[in-house]
Design an enzyme around this catalytic site. Sequence first.
Site, PDB file in Angstrom:
ATOM      1  N   ARG A  58       0.850  -1.203   0.000  1.00 23.87           N
ATOM      2  CA  ARG A  58       0.000   0.000   0.000  1.00 23.87           C
ATOM      3  C   ARG A  58       0.885   1.252   0.000  1.00 23.87           C
ATOM      4  NH1 ARG A  58      -2.396  -3.728  -0.331  1.00 23.87           N
ATOM      5  NH2 ARG A  58      -2.304  -2.946  -2.451  1.00 23.87           N
ATOM      6  N   GLN A  88     -11.063   8.549   5.881  1.00 24.13           N
ATOM      7  CA  GLN A  88     -10.810   7.171   6.317  1.00 24.13           C
ATOM      8  C   GLN A  88      -9.557   6.647   5.638  1.00 24.13           C
ATOM      9  OE1 GLN A  88     -14.942   4.980   6.268  1.00 24.13           O
ATOM     10  NE2 GLN A  88     -15.057   6.746   4.928  1.00 24.13           N
ATOM     11  N   HIS A 106      -8.349   6.419  10.213  1.00 26.34           N
ATOM     12  CA  HIS A 106      -7.821   5.053  10.199  1.00 26.34           C
ATOM     13  C   HIS A 106      -6.300   5.007  10.079  1.00 26.34           C
ATOM     14  CE1 HIS A 106     -12.068   3.559   8.845  1.00 26.34           C
ATOM     15  NE2 HIS A 106     -11.986   3.797  10.138  1.00 26.34           N
ATOM     16  N   GLY A 171     -16.707   9.294  -1.982  1.00 24.66           N
ATOM     17  CA  GLY A 171     -15.934   8.076  -2.184  1.00 24.66           C
ATOM     18  C   GLY A 171     -15.928   7.109  -1.024  1.00 24.66           C
ATOM     19  N   THR A 172     -17.035   7.040  -0.308  1.00 29.14           N
ATOM     20  CA  THR A 172     -17.088   6.042   0.767  1.00 29.14           C
ATOM     21  C   THR A 172     -18.396   5.273   0.719  1.00 29.14           C
ATOM     22  OG1 THR A 172     -17.123   5.669   3.166  1.00 29.14           O
ATOM     23  CG2 THR A 172     -17.867   7.844   2.408  1.00 29.14           C
TER      24      THR A 172
END
Length: 230
Positions: A58, A88, A106, A171-172
Amino acid sequence: MRDRHVVVFSGAGISAESGLNTFRGPGGLWEGEPVSLVATPEGWRKDPERVLRFYNERRKAVRAATPNLAQVALGELEQIFKVTIITQNIDDLHERGGSTNVIHLHGEIMKSRSSRDPTTLFACEGDIVLGQKADDGSQMRPHVVWFGESVPMMDTAIAVAKTADFLIVVGTSLEVYPAASLVDYVPYEATRFLVDPMPSGLTDEDFHIVEAKASEGVPRIANQLRALMA
Ligand code: OAD
């Protein structure tokens, strides 16, 4: 007009056009890697090498990515509004897009920490490897929040949400709690937007739904807000 507060609640979809995968749906990250194995304390105990590999990948992808028009438009909105981004996402594309006020619910992939102490953070550009120890003797791990762990920034984010004049959700899938509950703390009077090419799961009729990709929908809303204030 910098006293008007735009609060943005973003998820993986805002970084999709920068080449970073979302989590759910076909081709999503959780299709390739079971969540329980790479994003839980149990997975970490069972196979830390697998977890490190997943997040090292990632980090590499984030380093190779660049902010897209959505993140840049939000950065530019600071010229006119007070803007707080609650994301997030663990990538740093909001910051690189020009946003100076970003809350990461997060965690952040470009930071590491010891397994014991979640509060002391280190900049992390490269891979974290097994055997790499923090000062307290514990294995270093990425600074990310896993399922089953608490979300330390949640209280701060709730306080911010309560002061929104405008809310942009982008976008969630709004599937992960407690993060998704943030929208419930936004004042009744606030104007709400949702940007998603495939909106789902939102039943609140007070939202203006912008059925578009982030790079198109977010600049469109930014222009609308600008016009409102002109
Ligand atoms: P999801 O993968 O659940 O949802 C991504 C959303 O983005 C979906 O609603 C897509 O329709 C939308 N989307 C896709 N492409 C888009 C585009 N170009 N522009 C705008 N929207 C687009 O991602 P999140 O909601 O961010 O947590 O996931 C929430 C949390 O679940 C993550 O932070 C992560 C994950 O498990 C942890 O790892 C703790």
